[in-house]
Design a protein around this motif. Sequence first.
Motif, PDB file in Angstrom:
ATOM      1  N   TYR A 178      -6.770   5.501   4.352  1.00  0.00           N
ATOM      2  CA  TYR A 178      -5.821   4.994   5.339  1.00  0.00           C
ATOM      3  C   TYR A 178      -6.463   5.071   6.714  1.00  0.00           C
ATOM      4  N   GLN A 179      -6.659   3.923   7.351  1.00  0.00           N
ATOM      5  CA  GLN A 179      -7.174   3.910   8.711  1.00  0.00           C
ATOM      6  C   GLN A 179      -6.096   4.474   9.638  1.00  0.00           C
ATOM      7  N   PRO A 180      -6.448   4.853  10.873  1.00  0.00           N
ATOM      8  CA  PRO A 180      -5.438   5.365  11.799  1.00  0.00           C
ATOM      9  C   PRO A 180      -4.234   4.432  11.858  1.00  0.00           C
ATOM     10  N   PHE A 181      -3.061   4.986  11.605  1.00  0.00           N
ATOM     11  CA  PHE A 181      -1.781   4.269  11.609  1.00  0.00           C
ATOM     12  C   PHE A 181      -1.690   3.199  10.508  1.00  0.00           C
ATOM     13  N   GLY A 182      -2.541   3.311   9.501  1.00  0.00           N
ATOM     14  CA  GLY A 182      -2.464   2.417   8.352  1.00  0.00           C
ATOM     15  C   GLY A 182      -1.322   2.841   7.438  1.00  0.00           C
ATOM     16  N   ARG A 183      -0.821   1.904   6.637  1.00  0.00           N
ATOM     17  CA  ARG A 183       0.282   2.216   5.733  1.00  0.00           C
ATOM     18  C   ARG A 183       0.148   1.362   4.475  1.00  0.00           C
ATOM     19  N   SER A 184       0.834   1.792   3.409  1.00  0.00           N
ATOM     20  CA  SER A 184       0.693   1.116   2.121  1.00  0.00           C
ATOM     21  C   SER A 184       1.252  -0.295   2.131  1.00  0.00           C
ATOM     22  N   THR A 185       2.234  -0.587   2.986  1.00  0.00           N
ATOM     23  CA  THR A 185       2.770  -1.948   3.092  1.00  0.00           C
ATOM     24  C   THR A 185       2.879  -2.328   4.563  1.00  0.00           C
ATOM     25  N   ASP A 186       2.619  -3.591   4.875  1.00  0.00           N
ATOM     26  CA  ASP A 186       2.671  -4.003   6.275  1.00  0.00           C
ATOM     27  C   ASP A 186       4.063  -4.460   6.703  1.00  0.00           C
ATOM     28  N   THR A 187       5.026  -4.411   5.787  1.00  0.00           N
ATOM     29  CA  THR A 187       6.395  -4.827   6.115  1.00  0.00           C
ATOM     30  C   THR A 187       7.348  -3.639   6.215  1.00  0.00           C
ATOM     31  N   HIS A 188       6.805  -2.433   6.060  1.00  0.00           N
ATOM     32  CA  HIS A 188       7.602  -1.198   6.077  1.00  0.00           C
ATOM     33  C   HIS A 188       8.555  -1.145   4.882  1.00  0.00           C
ATOM     34  N   ALA A 189       8.311  -1.971   3.875  1.00  0.00           N
ATOM     35  CA  ALA A 189       9.173  -1.993   2.697  1.00  0.00           C
ATOM     36  C   ALA A 189       8.579  -1.113   1.605  1.00  0.00           C
ATOM     37  N   SER A 190       9.422  -0.384   0.914  1.00  0.00           N
ATOM     38  CA  SER A 190       8.958   0.468  -0.179  1.00  0.00           C
ATOM     39  C   SER A 190       8.545  -0.400  -1.365  1.00  0.00           C
ATOM     40  N   ILE A 191       7.751   0.192  -2.227  1.00  0.00           N
ATOM     41  CA  ILE A 191       7.344  -0.510  -3.449  1.00  0.00           C
ATOM     42  C   ILE A 191       7.668   0.370  -4.646  1.00  0.00           C
ATOM     43  N   ARG A 192       7.762  -0.217  -5.792  1.00  0.00           N
ATOM     44  CA  ARG A 192       7.998   0.546  -7.021  1.00  0.00           C
ATOM     45  C   ARG A 192       7.360  -0.191  -8.181  1.00  0.00           C
ATOM     46  N   HIS A 193       7.031   0.547  -9.217  1.00  0.00           N
ATOM     47  CA  HIS A 193       6.363  -0.037 -10.372  1.00  0.00           C
ATOM     48  C   HIS A 193       6.497   0.899 -11.554  1.00  0.00           C
ATOM     49  N   ASP A 194       5.955   0.499 -12.689  1.00  0.00           N
ATOM     50  CA  ASP A 194       6.075   1.345 -13.871  1.00  0.00           C
ATOM     51  C   ASP A 194       5.107   2.518 -13.786  1.00  0.00           C
ATOM     52  N   GLY A 195       5.342   3.525 -14.603  1.00  0.00           N
ATOM     53  CA  GLY A 195       4.381   4.598 -14.737  1.00  0.00           C
ATOM     54  C   GLY A 195       4.739   5.886 -14.012  1.00  0.00           C
ATOM     55  N   ARG A 196       3.769   6.764 -13.990  1.00  0.00           N
ATOM     56  CA  ARG A 196       3.884   8.066 -13.337  1.00  0.00           C
ATOM     57  C   ARG A 196       2.784   8.141 -12.299  1.00  0.00           C
ATOM     58  N   GLU A 197       3.114   8.593 -11.092  1.00  0.00           N
ATOM     59  CA  GLU A 197       2.161   8.556  -9.977  1.00  0.00           C
ATOM     60  C   GLU A 197       1.817   9.954  -9.489  1.00  0.00           C
ATOM     61  N   TYR A 198       0.522  10.140  -9.173  1.00  0.00           N
ATOM     62  CA  TYR A 198       0.022  11.420  -8.676  1.00  0.00           C
ATOM     63  C   TYR A 198      -0.836  11.160  -7.439  1.00  0.00           C
ATOM     64  N   GLN A 199      -0.662  11.969  -6.402  1.00  0.00           N
ATOM     65  CA  GLN A 199      -1.419  11.824  -5.166  1.00  0.00           C
ATOM     66  C   GLN A 199      -1.948  13.189  -4.732  1.00  0.00           C
ATOM     67  N   LEU A 200      -3.200  13.230  -4.294  1.00  0.00           N
ATOM     68  CA  LEU A 200      -3.809  14.450  -3.768  1.00  0.00           C
ATOM     69  C   LEU A 200      -4.489  14.107  -2.446  1.00  0.00           C
ATOM     70  N   VAL A 201      -4.064  14.740  -1.362  1.00  0.00           N
ATOM     71  CA  VAL A 201      -4.650  14.469  -0.054  1.00  0.00           C
ATOM     72  C   VAL A 201      -5.964  15.245   0.086  1.00  0.00           C
ATOM     73  N   LEU A 202      -7.034  14.519   0.368  1.00  0.00           N
ATOM     74  CA  LEU A 202      -8.347  15.135   0.553  1.00  0.00           C
ATOM     75  C   LEU A 202      -8.612  15.468   2.016  1.00  0.00           C
ATOM     76  N   HIS A 203      -8.167  14.569   2.886  1.00  0.00           N
ATOM     77  CA  HIS A 203      -8.446  14.742   4.319  1.00  0.00           C
ATOM     78  C   HIS A 203      -7.346  14.091   5.149  1.00  0.00           C
ATOM     79  N   GLY A 204      -6.910  14.776   6.192  1.00  0.00           N
ATOM     80  CA  GLY A 204      -5.913  14.206   7.095  1.00  0.00           C
ATOM     81  C   GLY A 204      -4.480  14.546   6.717  1.00  0.00           C
ATOM     82  N   THR A 205      -3.559  13.879   7.382  1.00  0.00           N
ATOM     83  CA  THR A 205      -2.124  14.100   7.173  1.00  0.00           C
ATOM     84  C   THR A 205      -1.473  12.793   6.739  1.00  0.00           C
ATOM     85  N   LEU A 206      -0.784  12.826   5.603  1.00  0.00           N
ATOM     86  CA  LEU A 206      -0.145  11.631   5.054  1.00  0.00           C
ATOM     87  C   LEU A 206       1.365  11.822   4.982  1.00  0.00           C
ATOM     88  N   HIS A 207       2.115  10.825   5.464  1.00  0.00           N
ATOM     89  CA  HIS A 207       3.572  10.817   5.310  1.00  0.00           C
ATOM     90  C   HIS A 207       3.916  10.012   4.063  1.00  0.00           C
TER      91      HIS A 207
END
Length: 252
Positions: A178-207
Motif C-alpha cells: 500500500y503506497q502512502p494513503f493507498g487503499r484496496s478500492t478507489d471508491t471507498h466501497a467495501s468488497i466481498r468474495h468467497d473463501g476465508r481471508e488472512y492478513q499479516l502486517v509486515l511493515h507500517g500501519t493498516l486500517h
Amino acid sequence: MKPAGGSPGLGARLRKVRSERGLSLRELGRLAGCSASLISQVERGQTAPSAGVIYGIANALDISLDYLFGVGEDSAASTAARRPEEQRSMTPEHAVPWFAAAGQRTAPTLDTAEGAGGRVPAPAGAGGHGDEALSVLPDEPVVQRRGRRRTIDLASGVRWERLTPQQDARVDFLEVVYQPFGRSTDTHASIRHDGREYQLVLHGTLHADIGFETYVLEAGDSLAFDSATPHQYRNMTDEEVRVISVVIHHTA
C-alpha cells in the motif's frame, strides 16, 4: 514508473476471454457492476482498475486471479462460451463485486517484480477450483524468487505481488504493498468474495474495515475472517505498508 494503465497484458487477457464468452462491453459492464467505457479503457491499457472492478470482471467472466496474473494463460478461456444470461448473478455490496457468486476472482494491471510483463492462468478453463486448479511450473516448482514475482498494480495506490510458485486457483497468496494513503478500492466501497481471508502486517500501519468494525493493525498484527463479510483496507499514513494476504477459496 509504470504507465497509468499498467501492463497491457491484463487488458488483452480480459478482451480475449470476453470475446470467447460472446459478451459485449455493455453486457460485461452490466454483469460486473461497472461502465462499458471503464472496461474498454482497461482492455486498451489506458487505466488500471480498482480491486472491486477487477473482482467484478473476474466473477462475470468466471476467471481466476491466477489468470489475471498471466499464469497458465494458454488454458484460460477454454471453457465453452456463455451468454450473459448464463453468467452468475452479481450481488454488489455498495457497488462491490467480489465475485459474490462463489468462487472466482481477478485483479488489475500486471508486471513481474523485475518489470517484465506477466501472464496468468485459469484452471479448468479460466477459473474454477477443480482438480486442474494446481499444476507445477517447470523450474523450481516450490520456490518463488523475489525478483521474479508477477505483479498487478491497482488504480488505488496498491500493488499485488504473487507469492505462489505454482498455478493454484484455490489460494490467493500475495504480498500487498500500500503506497502512502493507498487503499484496496478507489471508491471507498467495501468488497466481498468467497473463501476465508488472512492478513499479516509486515511493515507500517493498516486500517482494516471488516463489517461494521475498523481495526488498526501494526507490524506483527494479523486477522482472519470470512471473506463474504464486506471489507476494505486503508493506509492512512505517509509511509508504505506491506502485508501478507492469503485467501483460501471454497472448492467445488
